[in-house]
Design a protein around this motif. Structure first.
Motif, mmCIF file in Angstrom:
data_model
loop_
_atom_site.group_PDB
_atom_site.id
_atom_site.type_symbol
_atom_site.label_atom_id
_atom_site.label_comp_id
_atom_site.label_asym_id
_atom_site.label_seq_id
_atom_site.Cartn_x
_atom_site.Cartn_y
_atom_site.Cartn_z
ATOM 1 N N ALA A 29 -38.138 21.717 66.420
ATOM 2 C CA ALA A 29 -38.162 22.800 65.433
ATOM 3 C C ALA A 29 -38.935 22.386 64.185
ATOM 4 N N LYS A 32 -35.745 24.890 60.889
ATOM 5 C CA LYS A 32 -34.575 24.485 61.662
ATOM 6 C C LYS A 32 -33.477 25.538 61.745
ATOM 7 N N TYR A 33 -32.922 25.633 62.930
ATOM 8 C CA TYR A 33 -31.700 26.404 63.168
ATOM 9 C C TYR A 33 -30.528 25.475 62.885
ATOM 10 N N TRP A 34 -29.710 25.810 61.927
ATOM 11 C CA TRP A 34 -28.538 24.976 61.616
ATOM 12 C C TRP A 34 -27.452 25.873 61.061
ATOM 13 N N SER A 163 -27.245 26.672 75.073
ATOM 14 C CA SER A 163 -27.468 25.847 73.881
ATOM 15 C C SER A 163 -28.484 26.595 73.038
ATOM 16 N N GLY A 164 -28.117 26.954 71.829
ATOM 17 C CA GLY A 164 -28.941 27.850 71.010
ATOM 18 C C GLY A 164 -30.433 27.595 71.104
ATOM 19 N N SER A 165 -30.861 26.377 70.747
ATOM 20 C CA SER A 165 -32.291 26.109 70.662
ATOM 21 C C SER A 165 -32.971 26.160 72.030
ATOM 22 N N ARG A 168 -35.682 28.708 72.929
ATOM 23 C CA ARG A 168 -37.082 28.543 72.532
ATOM 24 C C ARG A 168 -37.870 27.700 73.525
ATOM 25 N N SER A 222 -24.426 18.642 67.930
ATOM 26 C CA SER A 222 -24.933 19.795 67.175
ATOM 27 C C SER A 222 -23.830 20.845 66.988
ATOM 28 N N HIS A 226 -23.274 22.449 63.444
ATOM 29 C CA HIS A 226 -23.365 23.891 63.138
ATOM 30 C C HIS A 226 -22.073 24.362 62.453
ATOM 31 N N LEU A 272 -32.229 19.789 56.253
ATOM 32 C CA LEU A 272 -31.208 19.716 57.303
ATOM 33 C C LEU A 272 -30.330 18.471 57.092
ATOM 34 N N ALA A 314 -31.472 16.484 64.440
ATOM 35 C CA ALA A 314 -30.204 16.111 63.789
ATOM 36 C C ALA A 314 -29.786 14.717 64.251
#
Ligand code: PMV
Length: 354
Positions: A29, A32-34, A163-165, A168, A222, A226, A272, A314
């Protein structure tokens, strides 16, 4: 319930048995997605580069069964891994409303990663994306009517629930995730390929060399990370800033301004980590050698003017980002000056995937 992704048993027919395969890359990323809400909905938009040499390959074998419930066996690099099944079962529970045949078959998952399991590179994004692609492929084989675009969108939707990421990792190039009013077609539910024609050529040949500063498990999963954003005193400001940063990145990507790109991406990475330092409980995800490597990198950039930047996931490892035009000088520097900070003297040379 997202009705557009539902398939019902009466619209497909069940096969005796079969097998499908998929290959999915890892992603890194830039924004970042956090932080997430219920059902893996991100609290801010994010964007990542899909990588070339770091990937997961998965074969999913399925045979019909009579009993209720899920039945999954997982093999990593040919070795049976009893401890991996619960993660897949949790994934199946989350997606069973969208994939109607999960209880009708026994599944064998045969998976392998191009990167060593101990390297500290997360396999969850590439792994969940490959699984999701396999499941959508089975659905197609069973007769579900899905166009190529809709199949990828559904795979991304399912991968997100794993898993969120991972949502992508379904597409090449730069992939955005998170609904906003400045990227057309963006959604909280799945990733969207950022249009190649909006990206200057310099960003399409970027290298990503990963310094394996610390191998093995990360100190914070993660999921825990989160969750620490819930009730975090700076969370709301961070979510807004991430969206602002993504908005800033769009014209930079178009113009090819590597300096502005690098500075923004480094700021994201450090933010992050700062969020984790300010969490309760607090975590420091860097190791002393992470800091030493970043220090050396900044010094090198100042002194040589070479366009070498970093981002961090992370954890303690460092992703070195640089354009192809500066690669020669930078790779000599990595070998001579940065390799010493890697736990086993190892780094992984990768590139973005366009
Ligand atoms: O997909 P998760 O839940 O493993 O979270 C990934 C979080 C970061 O890698 C730190 C950032 C990102 O956007 O990928």
């Amino acid at each position: 319930m997202e009705k557009q992704f539902q398939t019902t048993l009466d619209t497909i027919y069940l096969l005796k048995e079969g097998e499908v395969s998929a290959k999915s890359p890892s992603n890194i990323a830039l924004i970042k997605y956090w932080g997430k809400k219920k059902n893996q909905i991100p609290t801010n938009s994010s964007i990542s580069y899909t990588l070339t040499n770091s990937f997961t390959e998965t074969t999913l074998k399925f045979t019909p069964k009579q009993e209720d419930g899920f039945d999954v066996k997982v093999y990593l690099e040919g070795e049976f891994k009893e401890s991996f099944a619960p993660k897949i079962i949790t994934f199946f529970e989350r997606i069973t409303a969208y994939i109607p045949f999960l209880e009708q078959y026994s599944f064998e998952v045969h998976t392998s990663n191009s990167f060593p399991h101990s390297s500290g590179i997360a396999s969850s994004a590439s792994g969940m994306s490959a699984m999701a692609l396999c499941l959508v492929e089975i659905e197609k084989q069973l007769g579900a009517k899905l166009s190529e675009d809709k199949a990828l969108e559904k795979a991304s939707f399912l991968a997100r629930l794993g898993s969120g990421s991972a949502c992508r990792s379904v597409y090449k190039g730069l992939v955005e995730w998170g609904g906003n009013n400045f990227i057309k077609g963006s959604s909280d539910l799945y990733g969207t390929k950022f249009p190649d024609e909006e990206i200057h050529d310099v960003f399409k040949t970027f290298h990503d060399t990963i310094l394996l500063i610390h191998e093995g498990e990360k100190s914070v999963s993660s999921t825990v990370g989160h969750n620490l954003m819930n009730g975090h005193p700076y969370a709301e400001r961070r979510f807004d800033e991430a969206n602002e940063n993504l908005q800033k990145l769009i014209p930079i990507l178009k113009s090819g301004d590597v300096k502005a790109f690098g500075e923004l991406v480094e700021h994201e990475a450090l933010t992050l980590h700062a969020m984790m330092m300010m969490s309760n409980p607090a975590f420091i995800l860097m190791k002393p050698n992470t800091v030493a490597a970043l220090d050396k990198l900044w010094e090198f950039r100042r002194e040589t003017g070479n366009q070498l930047y970093f981002t961090l996931d992370a954890g303690a490892n460092v992703h070195l980002l640089y354009p192809a035009e500066d690669a020669e000088a930078i790779e000599i520097f990595i070998e001579n000056e940065l390799k010493q900070f890697c736990q086993s003297g190892k780094y992984i040379k990768d590139k973005v995937n366009f």
